[in-house]
Each structure stands twice: as C-alpha cells, then as structure tokens.
Motif scaffolding. Structure first.
Motif, short mmCIF file in Angstrom:
data_model
loop_
_atom_site.label_atom_id
_atom_site.label_comp_id
_atom_site.label_asym_id
_atom_site.label_seq_id
_atom_site.Cartn_x
_atom_site.Cartn_y
_atom_site.Cartn_z
N SER A 101 0.94 -1.26 -0.05
CA SER A 101 0.09 0.03 0.10
C SER A 101 0.77 1.27 -0.03
CB SER A 101 -1.12 -0.09 1.14
OG SER A 101 -0.12 0.05 2.32
N VAL A 102 2.21 1.08 0.34
CA VAL A 102 3.06 2.41 0.18
C VAL A 102 2.94 3.15 -1.30
CG1 VAL A 102 5.17 1.15 -0.53
CG2 VAL A 102 5.24 3.04 0.56
N PHE A 103 2.69 2.33 -2.30
CA PHE A 103 2.64 2.80 -3.56
C PHE A 103 1.31 3.63 -3.72
CE2 PHE A 103 5.15 -1.27 -4.16
CZ PHE A 103 6.32 -0.51 -4.78
N ASN A 104 0.37 3.34 -2.87
CA ASN A 104 -0.69 4.11 -2.93
C ASN A 104 -0.42 5.66 -2.35
OD1 ASN A 104 -3.12 5.05 -0.63
ND2 ASN A 104 -4.09 4.76 -2.66
N LEU A 110 2.87 12.17 -5.26
CA LEU A 110 3.35 12.63 -6.79
C LEU A 110 2.33 13.33 -7.33
CD1 LEU A 110 5.14 9.38 -8.24
CD2 LEU A 110 6.31 11.61 -7.22
N LEU A 111 0.90 12.88 -7.00
CA LEU A 111 0.03 13.55 -7.88
C LEU A 111 -0.68 14.52 -7.34
CD1 LEU A 111 -2.01 10.14 -9.06
CD2 LEU A 111 -0.19 11.66 -10.12
N ILE A 112 -0.74 14.88 -5.90
CA ILE A 112 -1.41 16.12 -5.32
C ILE A 112 -0.88 17.30 -6.05
CG2 ILE A 112 -1.57 17.50 -3.19
CD1 ILE A 112 -2.17 14.60 -1.85
N VAL A 118 -0.89 21.43 -12.38
CA VAL A 118 -0.87 21.33 -13.78
C VAL A 118 -2.30 20.98 -14.30
CG1 VAL A 118 -0.11 19.85 -15.78
CG2 VAL A 118 1.21 20.49 -13.86
N VAL A 119 -2.83 19.90 -13.79
CA VAL A 119 -4.08 19.29 -14.43
C VAL A 119 -5.24 20.21 -14.12
CG1 VAL A 119 -5.96 17.45 -14.04
CG2 VAL A 119 -3.46 16.90 -13.86
N GLY A 194 -4.65 5.67 -5.72
CA GLY A 194 -4.14 6.97 -5.15
C GLY A 194 -4.50 8.20 -5.82
N ALA A 195 -4.76 7.94 -7.01
CA ALA A 195 -5.17 9.46 -7.94
C ALA A 195 -7.02 9.18 -7.45
CB ALA A 195 -5.38 8.85 -9.35
#
Length: 339
Positions: A101-104, A110-112, A118-119, A194-195
């Motif tokens: 779950s660390v990849f979550n 990274l995405l926040i 950007v998005v 995560g996203a």
C-alpha cells in the motif's frame, strides 16, 4: 458541538411538530424547516434554520460517496489476501505484502502537486472547470477502473496456477499456495486508487468544509468521516450476502484460491459505477453555497432560543455609565455596614 447538535434536532423536531398541526395564514406557505422560524410561529432565529437547510443539502452529497469507501477498503482487505497468494520472495528477501500500500501513498505524494499545479489549471484553461462534485465523480469512476484491473490480475494469477505456475509460500507461519506471478503486478491498482483518493476523499473533505457555515464545519467534517465508516459496514454486509447467495461456490471464501474473487471485484465495480451515476444526478441538481453571503451568528443561549437581554448588545459607554452608578451605592452600603 453538543449544543449545535441539540439545536439542529430541536429545529427538526419543532418543524415536524408544527407541520403536523393545522395552520393558517402565512404559515401555510412556509416550507418544512421554515416553520421553526420565529416569523412563522417557531422559536428559532432564521439564521439557525438556514444552517440546518445547508446541512440538509450537503448530506446527500456526502452519503453519496459512502459506497466508494466500501471499494476503497479493499486495499486493506482483499488486495492483501490476493497479494499473499502471489510471489513475494526475491532471493533471500520476502516482501511484506501489506506494505504494498506504500505505492498508494507514493501516488498521493506525486499526484497531489501535479493535480493542483497542472491538471486543474489546464482544465480551466480549456474551459472545463473541474468543480468539487465533478472531481468526486471522476474519482469514483477511477475506483471502478481500479477494481476492473484487480479482477484482471486475479484472473491472470489463477490461470498461471492452473498451468502449474504455483509454489508453497509461508507468511507469518501460515502456508499458502501462491502463484509465481510477481506481487508487484498489483502496483497499478494501488496507484489508480491513489489518484481516485485525491479526487474523491480529499475533495469530499474540502467540499464539506467550504459548503458549511462556520458553526457547522466541524459537524460536516464529522459526517464526511462517518460516511467512510458506513462504507466499511456496507462492505462487511456485502461479503455476507454474496457468500450466502453463492453458497457452495462462494465468491469470497476464507481461502480465495477456492473462490471467485474476480467476480466479487467485478460486482464492486458495477455497483460503484451505478453509484457514480446516482451521484452525478445528485451533483447535477446541487447548488453551491454563495461564499459572498455569510450566515451571521448573533449571540444566543445554549440551544438557540432568543434571549431578551444580553450584555453583548450594550455599548461600552452604557456599561461604564452603569458602573459609575453602582459603585457609589456599593461604597455607601459598605460604609454603613462598618459603622
């Protein structure tokens, strides 16, 4: 918090009580909650009733995300069971399945900033503003994609085992028949979640805070967290129902190698997709709070009834005048008493 909740329930109770009675005049044109207002024969100020109206509008949105919590909870439950039956051993090192779950969390880190810098600005630049409700809807849709991906991983894992690609794997003194498929194949489903979490959970908290009057912000944040707990209970109940319906060929047994976990994942994906559609309808008819208009909070007593006298309504010079009149009288009484 207690006095706020007491006031909310008192307003609801009074509105129900007054609505059940026969009314005349302008009270007939009053809406359900308006009947608790002073101008319609109730005992509550209009601003307090307006706060309850805001609460009533926001609650369906927050509870509309409850089933997302059911799906999100798979990262701490079925995903771990799935990973425990995949290859965890690399040389002399056994990868802890729960730590996947660390990849979550990495995706969140990274995405926040990417979403904020950007998005979101890029969407607005092209004329497509991602409102809070749209973000939550997209987030739940991403949750659907993650579950479909997890179902695909489960099908591939079992196919490899059926073709002889399995081994005995010992985790915490328990032995499992595990596929030779690497556990790292699960990374995409954690990353997509995560996203999804950024768009749904983070935005839900932001929505609850921004739409609530200041006095109700704590209440709505609590409701936002409570929806997650409701989702977890729904998940537990759903497993019981599914296994009862599929008795003899359980989809989600204690040993998932003997079940059909991929079907359970597809069921969750379909239910979440339906939930997303319902949420889209709720969001379509939702009107955001005008932040330029604030609900004032005049002084009141514990449960919200109007008080006749309040020192906060008196001007400073009136208080000084009152003090100047009382002090000489007090000194005179003390002098007489000492004599």
């Amino acid at each position: 918090m207690g006095s706020i909740l007491t006031r909310i329930f008192n307003i609801l109770g009074q509105a129900i009580s007054y609505s059940c009675r026969s009314s005349k005049g302008n009270e007939e044109s009053a809406s359900f909650l308006d009947r608790a207002m002073e101008e319609h024969g109730g005992t509550f100020r209009s601003n307090h009733v307006e706060e309850v109206k805001v609460l009533a509008r926001v609650m369906p949105v927050l509870f509309g995300t409850a089933f997302y919590a059911t799906v999100y909870a798979q990262m701490q439950s079925s995903f771990v069971l799935q990973g425990a039956r995949m290859n965890l051993v690399y040389g002399d090192f056994t990868f802890p399945v729960a730590s996947l779950s660390v990849f979550n969390k990495i995706s969140l880190l990274l995405l926040i900033p990417l979403m904020d810098t950007v998005v979101y600005p890029l969407c607005e630049y092209f004329g497509f503003k991602l409102t809070q409700l749209k973000r939550m809807g997209f987030g739940m849709f991403l949750g659907t994609i993650a579950m479909v991906g997890a179902a695909g991983v489960e099908v591939s894992r079992k196919n490899i085992m059926d073709n002889g690609g399995y081994k005995e794997q010992i985790i915490a003194n328990a032995s499992y028949n595990a596929s030779t498929m690497s556990v790292f194949v699960q990374i995409p489903q954690y990353f997509i979640f995560g996203a999804s979490e950024i768009l749904t959970c983070n935005t839900r908290t932001e929505f609850a805070y921004s739409e609530a009057p200041k006095v109700l912000q704590g209440v709505l944040l609590g409701v936002s967290v409570f929806t997650g707990a409701v989702g977890n209970y729904i998940g537990s109940l759903l497993v019981i129902v599914v296994n009862s319906v599929t008795k003899g060929h359980e989809w989600y047994p204690d040993e998932i190698n003997d079940g059909y976990l991929e079907r359970y994942y597809i069921l969750l994906a379909v239910l979440l997709l339906v939930n997303t559609g319902i949420f889209a309808v709720i969001g379509h008819y939702y009107t955001y709070v005008d932040n330029s208009v604030t609900i004032s909070e005049p002084p009141d007593n514990e449960i919200g009834y109007k008080e006749d006298i309040s020192f906060t309504d008196m001007k400073i010079d009136e208080l000084i005048s009152w003090r100047d009149k009382v002090l000489p009288f007090k000194e005179k009484l003390l002098t007489e008493y000492e004599m």
